[in-house]
Scaffold this active site. Sequence first.
Site, PDB file in Angstrom:
ATOM      1  N   TYR A 159     -16.601  -8.848 -20.140  1.00 60.01           N
ATOM      2  CA  TYR A 159     -15.150  -8.988 -20.227  1.00 60.01           C
ATOM      3  C   TYR A 159     -14.469  -7.672 -19.868  1.00 60.01           C
ATOM      4  O   TYR A 159     -15.086  -6.601 -19.880  1.00 60.01           O
ATOM      5  CB  TYR A 159     -14.716  -9.419 -21.639  1.00 60.01           C
ATOM      6  CG  TYR A 159     -14.920  -8.378 -22.718  1.00 60.01           C
ATOM      7  CD1 TYR A 159     -13.934  -7.424 -23.004  1.00 60.01           C
ATOM      8  CD2 TYR A 159     -16.097  -8.336 -23.467  1.00 60.01           C
ATOM      9  CE1 TYR A 159     -14.123  -6.462 -23.983  1.00 60.01           C
ATOM     10  CE2 TYR A 159     -16.295  -7.385 -24.448  1.00 60.01           C
ATOM     11  CZ  TYR A 159     -15.304  -6.444 -24.701  1.00 60.01           C
ATOM     12  OH  TYR A 159     -15.482  -5.498 -25.670  1.00 60.01           O
TER      13      TYR A 159
ATOM     14  N   ARG B 176       2.692 -12.163  12.623  1.00 59.69           N
ATOM     15  CA  ARG B 176       1.840 -11.549  11.608  1.00 59.69           C
ATOM     16  C   ARG B 176       2.110 -12.247  10.285  1.00 59.69           C
ATOM     17  O   ARG B 176       3.169 -12.859  10.091  1.00 59.69           O
ATOM     18  CB  ARG B 176       2.111 -10.054  11.486  1.00 59.69           C
ATOM     19  CG  ARG B 176       3.531  -9.701  11.071  1.00 59.69           C
ATOM     20  CD  ARG B 176       3.775  -8.207  11.115  1.00 59.69           C
ATOM     21  NE  ARG B 176       5.181  -7.885  10.871  1.00 59.69           N
ATOM     22  CZ  ARG B 176       5.718  -6.699  11.094  1.00 59.69           C
ATOM     23  NH1 ARG B 176       4.983  -5.727  11.577  1.00 59.69           N
ATOM     24  NH2 ARG B 176       7.003  -6.482  10.846  1.00 59.69           N
TER      25      ARG B 176
ATOM     26  N   MET C 231       5.604   3.862  12.061  1.00 61.54           N
ATOM     27  CA  MET C 231       5.177   4.581  13.262  1.00 61.54           C
ATOM     28  C   MET C 231       6.155   4.305  14.393  1.00 61.54           C
ATOM     29  O   MET C 231       7.113   3.548  14.235  1.00 61.54           O
ATOM     30  CB  MET C 231       3.744   4.196  13.621  1.00 61.54           C
ATOM     31  CG  MET C 231       2.734   4.730  12.612  1.00 61.54           C
ATOM     32  SD  MET C 231       1.054   4.239  12.978  1.00 61.54           S
ATOM     33  CE  MET C 231       1.120   2.488  12.640  1.00 61.54           C
TER      34      MET C 231
ATOM     35  N   LYS D 174      -1.094  -6.001  15.420  1.00 61.48           N
ATOM     36  CA  LYS D 174      -0.210  -6.454  16.496  1.00 61.48           C
ATOM     37  C   LYS D 174      -1.023  -6.859  17.724  1.00 61.48           C
ATOM     38  O   LYS D 174      -0.813  -7.931  18.310  1.00 61.48           O
ATOM     39  CB  LYS D 174       0.792  -5.355  16.864  1.00 61.48           C
ATOM     40  CG  LYS D 174       1.858  -5.796  17.874  1.00 61.48           C
ATOM     41  CD  LYS D 174       2.747  -4.644  18.275  1.00 61.48           C
ATOM     42  CE  LYS D 174       3.630  -4.192  17.138  1.00 61.48           C
ATOM     43  NZ  LYS D 174       4.683  -5.179  16.817  1.00 61.48           N
TER      44      LYS D 174
ATOM     45  N   GLY E 144       7.848  -0.104  10.477  1.00 59.00           N
ATOM     46  CA  GLY E 144       8.778   1.014  10.607  1.00 59.00           C
ATOM     47  C   GLY E 144       8.185   2.381  10.368  1.00 59.00           C
ATOM     48  O   GLY E 144       8.877   3.388  10.457  1.00 59.00           O
TER      49      GLY E 144
ATOM     50  N   HIS F 160       0.599   9.788 -21.812  1.00 60.80           N
ATOM     51  CA  HIS F 160       0.802   9.015 -23.033  1.00 60.80           C
ATOM     52  C   HIS F 160       1.936   8.009 -22.853  1.00 60.80           C
ATOM     53  O   HIS F 160       1.799   6.824 -23.200  1.00 60.80           O
ATOM     54  CB  HIS F 160       1.109   9.959 -24.204  1.00 60.80           C
ATOM     55  CG  HIS F 160       1.424   9.235 -25.483  1.00 60.80           C
ATOM     56  ND1 HIS F 160       2.713   8.893 -25.843  1.00 60.80           N
ATOM     57  CD2 HIS F 160       0.620   8.760 -26.468  1.00 60.80           C
ATOM     58  CE1 HIS F 160       2.685   8.260 -27.002  1.00 60.80           C
ATOM     59  NE2 HIS F 160       1.424   8.173 -27.400  1.00 60.80           N
TER      60      HIS F 160
ATOM     61  N   SER G 103     -18.390  -1.223 -25.566  1.00 60.74           N
ATOM     62  CA  SER G 103     -17.120  -1.295 -24.849  1.00 60.74           C
ATOM     63  C   SER G 103     -16.931   0.059 -24.186  1.00 60.74           C
ATOM     64  O   SER G 103     -16.899   1.087 -24.867  1.00 60.74           O
ATOM     65  CB  SER G 103     -15.967  -1.594 -25.810  1.00 60.74           C
ATOM     66  OG  SER G 103     -14.745  -1.656 -25.095  1.00 60.74           O
TER      67      SER G 103
ATOM     68  N   ARG H 297       4.110   0.363  21.747  1.00 57.42           N
ATOM     69  CA  ARG H 297       4.236   0.179  20.301  1.00 57.42           C
ATOM     70  C   ARG H 297       2.916   0.470  19.597  1.00 57.42           C
ATOM     71  O   ARG H 297       1.844   0.286  20.161  1.00 57.42           O
ATOM     72  CB  ARG H 297       4.652  -1.270  19.969  1.00 57.42           C
ATOM     73  CG  ARG H 297       5.938  -1.744  20.610  1.00 57.42           C
ATOM     74  CD  ARG H 297       6.129  -3.226  20.315  1.00 57.42           C
ATOM     75  NE  ARG H 297       7.204  -3.838  21.067  1.00 57.42           N
ATOM     76  CZ  ARG H 297       8.425  -4.053  20.606  1.00 57.42           C
ATOM     77  NH1 ARG H 297       8.731  -3.682  19.379  1.00 57.42           N
ATOM     78  NH2 ARG H 297       9.350  -4.623  21.339  1.00 57.42           N
TER      79      ARG H 297
ATOM     80  N   CYS I  60     -12.493  -1.251 -22.007  1.00 57.28           N
ATOM     81  CA  CYS I  60     -11.190  -1.306 -22.676  1.00 57.28           C
ATOM     82  C   CYS I  60     -10.280  -0.145 -22.279  1.00 57.28           C
ATOM     83  O   CYS I  60      -9.211   0.031 -22.859  1.00 57.28           O
ATOM     84  CB  CYS I  60     -11.362  -1.329 -24.191  1.00 57.28           C
ATOM     85  SG  CYS I  60     -12.217   0.117 -24.846  1.00 57.28           S
TER      86      CYS I  60
END
Length: 898
Positions: free
Chosen positions: A866, A352, A107, A26, A105, A470, A779, A96, A846
């Site tokens: 990857y 903003r 604070m 702000k 909203g 799981h 992997s 503020r 993975c």
Amino acid sequence: MAKWVLTFGDGKAEGSAEMRDLLGGKGANLAEMANIGLPVPPGFTITTEVCTHYYANGRSYPAELEAQVAAGLRHIEAVTARGFGDAENPLLVSVRSGSRASMPGMMDTILNLGLNDQTVEALAKNADDRRFAYDSYRRFIQMYSNVVLDLDHDLFEDLLETAKEKKGVTEDTELDVEDLAKLVKGYKAAVERDSGKPFPQDPAEQLWGAISAVFASWMNPRAITYRRLNQIPESWGTAVNVQAMVFGNMGETSATGVAFTRNPSTGENRLYGEFLVNAQGEDVVAGIRTPQPITEAARAEGKVRAPSLETRMPEAFKEFAIVANRLEQHYRDMQDLEFTVERGKLWMLQARNGKRTAKAALKIAVDLVNEGVLTKEEAIERIDPASLDQLLHPTIDPKAERKIIASGLPASPGAAQGEIVFSSEAAEEAVAGKEGKKVILVRTETSPEDIHGMHVAAGILTTRGGMTSHAAVVARGMGKPCVSGAGSLRIDEKAGTLTVGGKVFRAGDVLTIDGSAGQVLDGAVAMIKPELSGDFAALMGWADEVRRMKVRANAETPADARAARGFGAEGIGLSRTEHMFFDDERIVAVREMILADDVEGRRKALAKLLPFQRSDFRELFEIMKGLPVTIRLLDPPLHEFLPHGDKEVAAVAEAMGADPDKLRSRAAELHEFNPMLGFRGCRLAIAFPEIAEMQARAIFEAAVEAAKATGEPVTCEVMVPLVVGRADFDFVKARIDAVAKAVEAETSGTLVYQVGTMIELPRAALMAAEIAETAEFFSFGTNDLTQTALGISRDDAAPFLSHYVDKKLLPYDPFVTIDREGVGELVAIGCERGRSVRPKIKLGICGEHGGDPASIAFCEEVGLDYVSCSPFRVPIARLAAAQATLRARKALRTQDAA
């Protein structure tokens, strides 16, 4: 002397937009608007460094702060020609908060500060309507008493409602000045009664009380929760903005409003917002009165009777539209704006970057590229990868009523509704032959044996478990909504009931779950189907042009594989063969294999499984059409497959022609105290080589068949799980290679394949150089690597792991985002040591971390080739990988420049 306070206003500022870390969002934007000459009420910002000092020094301030705040007040007085506390021409201010990350909203804010029994009269004399002054005073007392003095908001609301009842009116605006003066008197009496002290009359005391309250609100429960959910560090702190008040409640020529430069829901390029005449900003936000559309077009579309701002205050609207466009061009992004019109004059209170839906974010980013405002790379960086989940799953209609009966963890995104079932068998039975029927599988917790029920269910709900339980992991892999850990629910499977808040639900009753919000709702709720628009495809295409890492999917069913390809996966990085065995026809054969007490018995059971495995693998190879497919050999804890009840034991006994009692005894022998560290992974293949041989044969025969069917070469990678070093890897690899030679001889073909391993134990990471002498790829299985490195069971972590995160003993859940210092270091060591022996070794990940943007950034840093994740997280991974590449390029440029 340290500078703790920076001023702004009157066409200049001591700060700028680049000082966001110091001034908060702000404060930085107020300074920037002032610098570019927009109409901003003057003020000053107390920096975030004061917040850090405040909490590091027992909630005390730097010695120089008081003098600098006084100087800041003098700046505002000079610009406004008003005096703070002046009895004739008083200056009123707002106080503020302003963190560097938007926390709407969360604070506290205080308006009209500086009013007291003297200044209210001065304000009344200068107003067209004396009611304005006393209405502002009563608002200030209520807000200040709630925020600073910690008095209940409802105390004042009750007094206000009583005043309106006595007057016989329904709106605040219908009270006259005498009514408001009496209300002020009643408010002050209530303050003195409940706090033991009179309401403070000294403006300086008011100001310091408000400043302290705003800093204190950085640590209020809602702010703490918001920071945790949005991964905002506590160390950032908040700034405090003190600014001259401008009044939208000074009569019919005054107004206040909130607007977006583009529609935050759809991304449409036109002004979108609301305003109220004769009101303060809190009235718009609180919804006390029904606001009106800003533009005439929106008013006509919404069939609103009240005039728009465009019609009611044409000059102010024209100026606002110009300012809004200028701010969007300046910040090069959609803006969220707050404004006030005071007696016809426009004042800008905030600008903003506006929050938006994922759909709107994509459209805005793509449009800004097409408009020449952004580059493609900048557009890629603008989108939060995790937000794409909103686009890939059905969601609840935002207009629908939500009857929330319980909350849990948002374990897998999307929404689903259906009839309650309490077992996987009931789920299958309910949907069998009933096209379109939907069920929600409700369990205390799920296990691998629930796979068939999870497969047919529309969604999964559990009372236990965390984000990596799981249920959560499998649901995400399947792309099904899941709410886990909904602890307020009580399941009685015997009675077939689900109880919450005194209400009892039975099998067949309808529930809706919102896996994105972690909510359980009563009944059926209106849904919206996902739409992958042209904007989605455009952004994904740009991301693919940029990213270095490939993105694969974890998939073992044809449906998963097809979904993965549809989402842009470049192969399968993990196919978990144990997930292929839970169909009724297969599970018995698997149990035969496990419970057999000799090689002959095992081979007989494996012969039954071979055709199933071959068929499964062939379909995966055909769907992937030449893309790499990594198949992990069998890796379940054995207890997941063992028969538990008399019915299951009898079925296996009949298939084997064995004595049920003997089978029970054999199952008891295989019981393990800690199955996750027990008889699983390559240990199965070492004890029973015939298992690995059957799977290898199924893989290679399927590869030959798929290559003939598609005409595309099959890129096959066989992964040995849970090795501790080269010796156990080589033992299994030898069996795989032997089978490959046999299949080549039998088919007169040539197989193209690699044998590698999953690095999921700390010792394997440390021994990576030795393993890489024969392993052709690694992997990293970071799910188990996290469990073994931290000594934490993923399925049992929910009751205590949150305390570690809440108390900052860990920065985040290590099963969601990779633990860089520990697990990440093991991955880095494994990469470095593996490459030292085999420079071009293929490296991937993975675990669940393969779909987490923060973890993907780490994967880019260590140079993995990857990442592999569940099919529905593939688009997230593609975008996150592109962002990681861009960050790496920037870091390299910075390094080169230095």
